[in-house]
Scaffold this motif. Structure first.
Motif, PDB file in Angstrom:
ATOM      1  N   TYR A  34       0.773  -1.448  -0.164  1.00  0.00           N
ATOM      2  CA  TYR A  34      -0.658  -0.429   0.050  1.00  0.00           C
ATOM      3  C   TYR A  34       0.540   1.221   0.581  1.00  0.00           C
ATOM      4  O   TYR A  34       1.380   2.129   1.002  1.00  0.00           O
ATOM      5  CB  TYR A  34      -0.985   0.028   1.223  1.00  0.00           C
TER       6      TYR A  34
ATOM      7  N   ASN B 291      -3.907   3.433  -1.135  1.00  0.00           N
ATOM      8  CA  ASN B 291      -3.862   3.397   0.639  1.00  0.00           C
ATOM      9  C   ASN B 291      -4.325   4.908   1.034  1.00  0.00           C
ATOM     10  O   ASN B 291      -3.701   4.629   2.344  1.00  0.00           O
ATOM     11  CB  ASN B 291      -2.183   4.231   0.333  1.00  0.00           C
TER      12      ASN B 291
ATOM     13  N   ALA C 115      -7.792  -2.545  -3.498  1.00  0.00           N
ATOM     14  CA  ALA C 115      -6.643  -3.436  -1.939  1.00  0.00           C
ATOM     15  C   ALA C 115      -6.268  -4.968  -1.824  1.00  0.00           C
ATOM     16  O   ALA C 115      -5.376  -5.107  -1.448  1.00  0.00           O
ATOM     17  CB  ALA C 115      -8.085  -3.358  -1.061  1.00  0.00           C
TER      18      ALA C 115
END
Length: 484
Positions: free
Chosen positions: A346, A354, A384
């Motif tokens: 991330y 992020n 993600a």
């Protein structure tokens, strides 16, 4: 002599439907007629890793009459293959009490997952669901967790369709790390070098360099019946991506564990090493994302509920689904980014998210909205997850969080145009932070999947996190050994 399938143990426990019995009869005939010698009887464990036993063809009928016993500790291991629960001491509740003394669980075959292996034509796979010996469900078994989420969404009158983009690397293996001192829990990592230099994203010349390996992977994936759509050169050295046609969540989860396993096995036979690790510790290596595309259908009509109105305004279902994924993003991180290494991915400006936000066709945002009036493929992409996730857990998290957003009438905020800008909440920065968020916000998941699941996953991943915290890193040695 094996019991008859119609009167055997699985039938008596109500674990084999009439349809499964009919499929089993066809499979038994196929095994005999095609000269298959061995069948690998497998289940997807808590990490999405296939485990099981190999039986000879003559014993295949017994799998459908009596199932197959395997040690329950296979469901209790962390990523180092250590048993993370105290099965050798008295426990009042939880997984340790269910599986006291490393007792057996029973594998129930899923006939629809039978595959003859294109790279080993005398052998076949069949995936199974683990249950307790009395036939009761294992609350944290991968397929059971996902099916529970699918059934909950169906109770809302909706069904999900998922599409996969899977990033990974294929390297030349220069050392197998097989010295005695390199064998442990875990073993030493193999040594590798690149097949291609990288940083020529989607260029034809890089594809030409890797075509023989990519053809090998693609042909074997198609030989397993996986619906490959594209084979692509990704950004980093030796990094590639395959995408797959949309399908229902269980089909896609099965496809993902089959694909990862096939890639590793086929590459190993060629002296190669394939890795789906989120962020390999190799010079110039890029992180591997696993982008999960998701759309929602009305079960009664088949209508795509994410297709916008003619004026471009989003449907209530799309707004609620996005809001649910955002609201529960922290708590669900443990199910979509499950390793210590996951959180090294991330980073801003690396085509990975992020922060917890969504954008319209924005590859820097956690959620990328790909919705247009009249487009039957309107969908939401979650960027993600990473390629190390257990797909059954990851998909369950999506269905539960998105469905909860719709049920609560939540509305998504305005889409971002600066996904790395200040202001929006950050995704967890470590497995420890993800654990804390899961434990603090797991009411949603425990309400759907039960405390048997949430307590289990929390314990399992905390065992892994504690091992990491107790390891002396190279950074610490370099920082302090000379200074103090």
């Amino acid at each position: 002599m094996a019991e008859d399938i119609s009167t055997g143990k699985l039938a008596r426990l109500g674990l084999l439907s009439d349809a499964c019995r009919a499929e089993a009869a066809d499979l038994l005939q196929r095994v005999r007629s095609e000269g298959i010698e061995t069948v690998r009887v497998l289940f997807a464990d808590q990490h999405g890793i296939l485990r099981g036993k190999t039986i000879v063809a003559d014993a295949f009928d017994s799998l459908f009459s009596a199932g197959l016993n395997v040690p329950s500790t296979l469901l209790l291991k962390d990523t180092s293959h250590r048993t993370a629960f105290p099965v050798w001491s008295e426990a009042d509740d939880g997984p340790a009490s269910l599986m006291q003394g490393a007792s057996d669980v029973l594998l129930v075959p899923r006939p629809e997952t039978f595959r003859v292996l294109p790279w080993s034509s005398h052998s076949a796979w069949i995936l199974c669901t683990p249950v307790m010996r009395d036939g009761s469900p294992v609350p944290f078994a991968s397929q059971t967790v996902l099916q529970t989420a699918v059934d909950r969404l169906a109770g809302q009158g909706m069904a999900a369709t998922l599409g996969l983009e899977v990033e990974f690397q294929v390297f030349e293996r220069t050392s197998d790390a097989r010295e005695h001192g390199q064998s442990g829990m875990p073993g030493a990592p193999v040594e590798t070098r690149n097949l291609a230099q990288g940083y020529q994203y989607l260029t034809e010349t890089r594809y030409g360099e890797m075509e023989s390996v990519l053809d090998l992977i693609r042909r074997n994936a198609q030989g397993l019946g996986l619906k490959v759509r594209s084979v692509e050169i990704e950004m980093g050295p030796s990094q590639v991506e395959l995408t797959f046609a949309p399908a229902d969540p269980v089909t896609q989860a099965d496809a993902m564990v089959m694909f990862r396993t096939m890639v590793k096995e086929v590459c190993a036979r060629e002296g190669l090493h394939a890795s789906f690790m989120a962020k390999p510790r190799l010079e110039n290596a890029m992180a591997n994302g696993w982008h999960v595309h998701q759309s929602l259908q009305d079960i009664a009509t088949g209508r795509n509920l994410f297709m916008p109105q003619a004026d471009g305004s989003l449907s209530a279902e799309a707004l609620g689904w996005i809001a649910g994924l955002l609201t529960h993003a922290e708590a669900s991180s443990l199910m979509i980014a499950p390793t210590v290494n996951s959180y090294k991915r991330y980073m801003p400006f690396q085509l990975a998210p992020n922060r917890i936000q969504w954008g319209a066709d924005n590859r820097g945002a956690m959620l990328r909205g790909l919705m247009a009036p009249g487009d039957p493929a309107s969908r939401i992409e979650n960027r993600a997850p990473d390629s190390s996730a257990n797909p059954y857990y990851a998909f369950a998290a999506q269905l539960i969080a998105g469905g909860a957003g719709i049920a609560a009438g939540l509305k998504a905020p305005s889409p971002t145009t600066s996904p790395y800008g200040e202001g929006a909440q950050e995704l967890p920065k470590s497995l420890g932070a993800a654990l804390a968020a899961f434990e603090a916000g797991s009411d949603l998941f425990s309400g759907v999947l039960g405390e048997g699941f949430t307590g289990y996953l929390s314990h399992l991943k905390r065992f892994e996190w504690d091992r990491y915290l107790n390891t002396i890193s190279e950074w610490e040695q370099a920082e302090y050994f000379n200074l103090f």
